[in-house]
Design a protein around this motif. Sequence first.
Motif, short mmCIF file in Angstrom:
data_model
loop_
_atom_site.label_atom_id
_atom_site.label_comp_id
_atom_site.label_asym_id
_atom_site.label_seq_id
_atom_site.Cartn_x
_atom_site.Cartn_y
_atom_site.Cartn_z
N VAL A 129 0.76 -1.48 -0.23
CA VAL A 129 0.30 -0.36 -0.01
C VAL A 129 1.41 1.43 -0.23
CG1 VAL A 129 -1.28 1.80 1.35
CG2 VAL A 129 -1.76 -0.77 1.36
N VAL A 130 1.76 1.50 0.57
CA VAL A 130 2.66 2.46 0.67
C VAL A 130 3.72 2.55 -0.71
CG1 VAL A 130 5.18 3.44 2.38
CG2 VAL A 130 3.42 2.04 3.45
N GLN B 249 1.65 1.02 16.26
CA GLN B 249 2.28 0.66 14.97
C GLN B 249 2.77 0.74 13.52
OE1 GLN B 249 4.58 -2.96 15.88
NE2 GLN B 249 6.76 -2.95 14.74
N GLU B 250 1.34 0.04 13.10
CA GLU B 250 0.83 0.89 12.16
C GLU B 250 0.96 1.93 11.46
OE1 GLU B 250 -1.96 -2.31 9.21
OE2 GLU B 250 -3.52 -0.98 10.47
N ALA B 251 -0.17 3.05 12.95
CA ALA B 251 0.05 4.46 11.77
C ALA B 251 1.59 4.96 11.55
CB ALA B 251 -0.81 4.87 13.59
N ILE B 252 2.35 4.59 12.71
CA ILE B 252 3.44 5.24 12.63
C ILE B 252 4.62 3.95 10.86
CG2 ILE B 252 6.37 4.83 13.50
CD1 ILE B 252 4.88 4.48 16.13
N ASN B 253 4.00 3.10 11.11
CA ASN B 253 4.77 2.32 9.86
C ASN B 253 3.93 3.59 8.39
OD1 ASN B 253 6.37 1.00 8.27
ND2 ASN B 253 4.24 -0.25 8.65
N LEU B 254 2.70 3.57 7.85
CA LEU B 254 2.17 3.84 7.35
C LEU B 254 1.93 5.77 6.89
CD1 LEU B 254 -0.40 1.78 6.65
CD2 LEU B 254 1.38 1.53 5.79
N GLY B 255 1.76 6.04 8.53
CA GLY B 255 1.23 8.37 7.88
C GLY B 255 2.45 8.80 7.79
N THR C 219 2.55 14.31 12.37
CA THR C 219 3.69 13.41 12.46
C THR C 219 4.45 12.26 13.66
OG1 THR C 219 6.05 13.78 12.95
CG2 THR C 219 4.70 14.05 10.90
N ALA C 220 4.47 11.12 13.02
CA ALA C 220 4.69 9.84 14.10
C ALA C 220 5.49 10.55 14.59
CB ALA C 220 4.92 8.47 13.17
N GLU C 221 7.04 11.40 14.67
CA GLU C 221 8.25 12.14 15.46
C GLU C 221 7.24 12.52 16.11
OE1 GLU C 221 13.01 13.68 14.50
OE2 GLU C 221 11.44 13.03 12.74
N GLU C 222 6.63 13.90 15.52
CA GLU C 222 5.81 14.89 16.69
C GLU C 222 5.26 14.14 17.73
OE1 GLU C 222 5.29 18.21 12.78
OE2 GLU C 222 4.32 17.10 13.33
N VAL D 253 -6.80 7.94 3.33
CA VAL D 253 -7.29 8.35 4.96
C VAL D 253 -7.86 6.52 5.52
CG1 VAL D 253 -9.04 8.67 6.06
CG2 VAL D 253 -8.73 10.48 3.87
N PHE D 254 -6.84 6.78 6.43
CA PHE D 254 -6.43 5.44 6.92
C PHE D 254 -7.31 4.77 8.22
CE2 PHE D 254 -4.51 1.70 8.19
CZ PHE D 254 -4.06 0.66 7.38
N VAL D 255 -8.20 4.34 8.62
CA VAL D 255 -8.05 4.34 10.17
C VAL D 255 -7.72 2.61 10.65
CG1 VAL D 255 -9.87 3.30 11.40
CG2 VAL D 255 -10.69 5.08 9.74
N THR D 256 -7.16 3.31 11.69
CA THR D 256 -6.54 1.19 11.42
C THR D 256 -6.32 1.76 14.04
OG1 THR D 256 -4.87 0.81 12.63
CG2 THR D 256 -3.86 2.61 12.14
#
Length: 322
Positions: free
Chosen positions: A178-179, A197-203, A219-222, A190-193
């Motif tokens: 998907v990425v 870990q999945e959110a960090i991986n994809l978003g 962002t995941a980092e923020e 727009v992705f729901v989870t």
Amino acid sequence: MIRFEEVYKRYNGTAVVEDFSLEIKEGEFFVLIGPSGSGKTTTLKMINQLIHLSDGTIRIDGKRISDYDLQELRWNIGYVLQQIALFPNMTVEENITIVPEMKKWSKEDMKNRVTELLDTVSLDPEKYRDRQVSELSGGEQQRIGVIRALAADPDIILMDEPFSALDPISRNNLQKDVVELQHKLKKTVVFVTHDMQEAINLGDRICVMNHGKIEQVGTAEEILKHPASDFVKEFLQTGLPHYKEEKTVQHFIDHDFYSTGESLFTATIASDAPVNDLILLLSDHSSVKVLSEIEDQEKIITRDHLVHYLANDLKADKEVSA
């Protein structure tokens, strides 16, 4: 691209989405995350009017969604569910071409589109196009579900926990697919989870929701480095990966996820402590000093190091499962 302006959704007077305002950029992979009942799926379904908002405005390309012809709106928005929802009495090709056929594409164009899309998810078109859905594995069925959403070349793709029912290897492979598809096709996703870990991986960006409200967007980092509320901190603690006890803080040191020298820190941890303990400390503290029996330079692990460590771990998991 997609703009929410003070959006509410109420059922019997109770708000399940409340004062929701944000903008999702064109070509962005945007993740809605939160516990069950946080309003994330309701928010997703309001975009294509599967659920109608109670108050406020949602705009796509500046135009209110209520001003679009409903069929036109939904044809321009692909939708992927957790329940794969392929038609069992149809072949793979027939499932993929449902919307193109309704839009009266030519048979040749549809055949070429099926070939192109099956190739993008590494399924041999000649082997798979005429197969029955019942002959496919769960991972193969979900791949078909993803490319069916792309078949008519929509600008927006909505994905509602599409991989949560899959085994870990299929899930990791599909996340990677998907990425790669999103980077190649530049769709707005727009992705729901419920899986951090999945959110960090994809978003590209993540919206953390709770009780229908936005807790934090970034962002995941923020979000990992600067959680905006106690709820976000607690959600990170429960949502980040848990490691086996033999994986210790020393693993950070061995793989250079640390800094040396003088530094301000507010917590300490032993080098033989479990990584899980370090993750919990870093959800409350910006940096942690590692205590070791070896007298050498002071070793400091920060939230920055945690971000890079998690990203590296995800990459390693994917390489093993590929």
